[in-house]
Scaffold this motif. Structure first.
Motif, mmCIF file in Angstrom:
data_model
loop_
_atom_site.group_PDB
_atom_site.id
_atom_site.type_symbol
_atom_site.label_atom_id
_atom_site.label_comp_id
_atom_site.label_asym_id
_atom_site.label_seq_id
_atom_site.Cartn_x
_atom_site.Cartn_y
_atom_site.Cartn_z
ATOM 1 N N VAL A 52 -1.268 -3.212 4.277
ATOM 2 C CA VAL A 52 -0.807 -2.176 3.358
ATOM 3 C C VAL A 52 0.662 -2.415 3.042
ATOM 4 O O VAL A 52 1.537 -2.201 3.880
ATOM 5 C CB VAL A 52 -1.000 -0.770 3.959
ATOM 6 N N LYS A 53 0.895 -2.891 1.836
ATOM 7 C CA LYS A 53 2.272 -3.156 1.406
ATOM 8 C C LYS A 53 3.000 -4.061 2.402
ATOM 9 O O LYS A 53 4.183 -3.855 2.723
ATOM 10 C CB LYS A 53 3.048 -1.850 1.225
ATOM 11 N N GLN A 55 2.307 -4.425 5.615
ATOM 12 C CA GLN A 55 2.261 -3.946 6.990
ATOM 13 C C GLN A 55 0.800 -3.914 7.480
ATOM 14 O O GLN A 55 -0.066 -3.373 6.807
ATOM 15 C CB GLN A 55 2.845 -2.536 7.084
ATOM 16 N N LEU A 95 5.618 1.865 7.538
ATOM 17 C CA LEU A 95 5.039 1.554 6.233
ATOM 18 C C LEU A 95 5.946 2.030 5.101
ATOM 19 O O LEU A 95 6.217 1.286 4.145
ATOM 20 C CB LEU A 95 3.662 2.199 6.103
ATOM 21 N N SER A 98 9.313 0.084 4.834
ATOM 22 C CA SER A 98 9.217 -1.209 4.158
ATOM 23 C C SER A 98 9.217 -1.049 2.643
ATOM 24 O O SER A 98 9.580 -1.976 1.915
ATOM 25 C CB SER A 98 7.953 -1.948 4.599
ATOM 26 N N GLN A 99 8.808 0.137 2.152
ATOM 27 C CA GLN A 99 8.746 0.370 0.719
ATOM 28 C C GLN A 99 9.994 1.052 0.149
ATOM 29 O O GLN A 99 10.353 0.830 -1.009
ATOM 30 C CB GLN A 99 7.521 1.246 0.403
ATOM 31 N N LYS A 202 5.995 6.362 -4.089
ATOM 32 C CA LYS A 202 5.819 5.385 -3.005
ATOM 33 C C LYS A 202 4.977 5.957 -1.875
ATOM 34 O O LYS A 202 4.103 5.273 -1.327
ATOM 35 C CB LYS A 202 7.185 4.942 -2.482
ATOM 36 N N ASN A 205 1.302 6.183 -3.205
ATOM 37 C CA ASN A 205 0.655 4.878 -3.377
ATOM 38 C C ASN A 205 0.377 4.188 -2.047
ATOM 39 O O ASN A 205 -0.655 3.518 -1.889
ATOM 40 C CB ASN A 205 1.505 3.972 -4.267
ATOM 41 N N THR A 206 1.291 4.329 -1.087
ATOM 42 C CA THR A 206 1.104 3.681 0.216
ATOM 43 C C THR A 206 -0.097 4.267 0.946
ATOM 44 O O THR A 206 -0.947 3.534 1.471
ATOM 45 C CB THR A 206 2.369 3.833 1.078
ATOM 46 N N SER A 209 -3.412 3.439 -0.980
ATOM 47 C CA SER A 209 -3.827 2.049 -0.782
ATOM 48 C C SER A 209 -4.575 1.873 0.531
ATOM 49 O O SER A 209 -5.621 1.209 0.590
ATOM 50 C CB SER A 209 -2.598 1.130 -0.819
#
Length: 273
Positions: A52-53, A55, A95, A98-99, A202, A205-206, A209
Motif C-alpha cells: 500500500v503506497k 508499505q 503508511l 510515507s504519503q 491522502k 486514498n491510502t 487502496s
C-alpha cells in the motif's frame, strides 16, 4: 389356513421403496447434501500480502457461502466475506507518514505524529495527529532568508463509510471530516485551504487502496465462483476488541457443476493449510 388368502406386497411397490432408499442414501453421501437449501460452504482464511503506497501490510480474508435458493439449472449462494484490518490499523501511522511527511525549505513541513483507525459501526474513524509548519523564502539585503509563517499541531477526525459502486464489484469509501482541532491560524488553513484537502485525500486514498486489495474477490474465493459474485452491501464492524473488520454481503448464481467444483476446491484449500 388357505395359503392363497395371504397378502404379499406387489413387485411395483417393493421396487418403489427400494428406489426411494437408494435416492436417500445418494443425497446423504453428496458433499453438500445435494446442495440442499441452507447448506454452507466455508472458505478458510487466506492471508493477502499487500503493498500500500510502498508499505507492506497483510489482510486476512475469509468467506462463507450459503445456498439460499436453487432450481434445475442455477443455485443462488449468499456470500459473506470478512477482512481483518488489524494490520492496517497497526501500520496506519507509517503508511500515512510515507504519503504526507515533507520538509520543504520554502513551503510546508508536515510530520504525521500518530494515526488511528477505529470502528464506529457501520463506519470507521481515522484520527490523524500531525505537526505543520509553513515557511516562505524572501530576499533581504541580497540574500535569501526563510521565515516561518505557521507553526502548530492539529488533529483531524475523518469518518469513512463503505459503499458499493453501481457495478456491484467495487468497494468505495465516503469520507466526512469532523471537527478539526488545531493551533491558531493552522485550523483555518486545514479547514479551507489546499493543505487540508490534500491531507484528507491522502488518508482516504491510502485506506481505500488497502481495502480494495484486501477484499479482492479473486484473491479470496475459489476459481469456481470467481466472476459470478455481485456485492450488495459493505460495512465496518468491531471484532470486539477494537479490531476493525470489513464485511461484504453479496450473492452468486452458479450451476450444479460449479457447486461440485467449488466444494472440491474448498476441500483442497483446507487440506493444504
Amino acid at each position: 389356513m388357505n395359503c392363497s388368502s395371504r397378502k404379499y406386497p406387489s413387485a411395483s411397490l417393493t421396487f418403489t421403496a427400494f428406489r426411494r432408499a437408494v435416492l436417500a442414501l445418494s443425497l446423504a453421501a453428496s458433499p453438500l447434501a445435494a446442495s440442499a437449501q441452507n447448506a454452507v460452504i466455508k472458505v478458510p482464511p487466506i492471508k493477502i500480502p499487500l503493498d500500500v503506497k510502498g508499505q507492506p501490510i497483510t489482510i486476512t480474508a475469509s468467506a462463507i457461502l450459503t445456498v439460499s435458493t436453487k432450481n434445475r439449472t442455477l443455485t443462488t449462494l449468499h456470500l459473506q466475506l470478512t477482512g481483518d484490518l488489524s494490520d492496517l490499523q497497526a501500520n496506519l501511522t507509517s503508511l500515512l507518514s510515507s504519503q504526507l511527511d515533507k520538509d520543504d525549505r520554502c513551503g510546508d513541513r508536515i510530520a504525521i505524529q500518530n494515526a488511528t483507525l477505529t470502528p464506529t459501526d457501520p463506519a470507521s474513524q481515522a484520527l490523524v495527529q500531525l505537526h505543520v509548519e509553513r515557511w516562505v523564502c524572501i530576499k533581504a539585503l541580497g540574500k535569501q532568508v526563510t521565515r516561518r509563517l505557521i507553526n502548530g499541531d492539529a488533529q483531524l477526525p475523518i469518518t469513512l463509510t463503505p459503499a458499493i459502486d453501481e457495478d456491484g464489484t467495487s468497494l468505495r469509501l465516503v469520507p466526512e471530516v469532523g471537527e478539526i482541532q488545531a493551533d491558531g491560524s493552522l485550523g483555518e488553513l486545514l479547514r479551507s485551504g489546499l493543505l487540508g484537502d490534500t491531507i484528507r485525500e491522502k488518508v482516504h486514498n491510502t485506506i481505500l487502496s488497502a481495502l480494495q486489495k484486501g477484499t479482492d474477490l479473486n484473491a479470496t474465493l475459489p476459481p469456481a465462483v470467481q466472476g459470478y459474485v455481485t456485492i450488495q452491501n459493505a460495512q465496518f464492524k468491531d471484532a470486539g476488541d477494537g479490531r476493525l473488520l470489513v464485511v461484504l454481503d453479496g450473492e452468486a448464481r452458479i450451476t450444479q457443476d460449479q457447486i461440485r467444483l467449488l466444494s472440491e476446491q474448498v476441500k483442497e484449500r483446507t487440506a493444504s493449510r
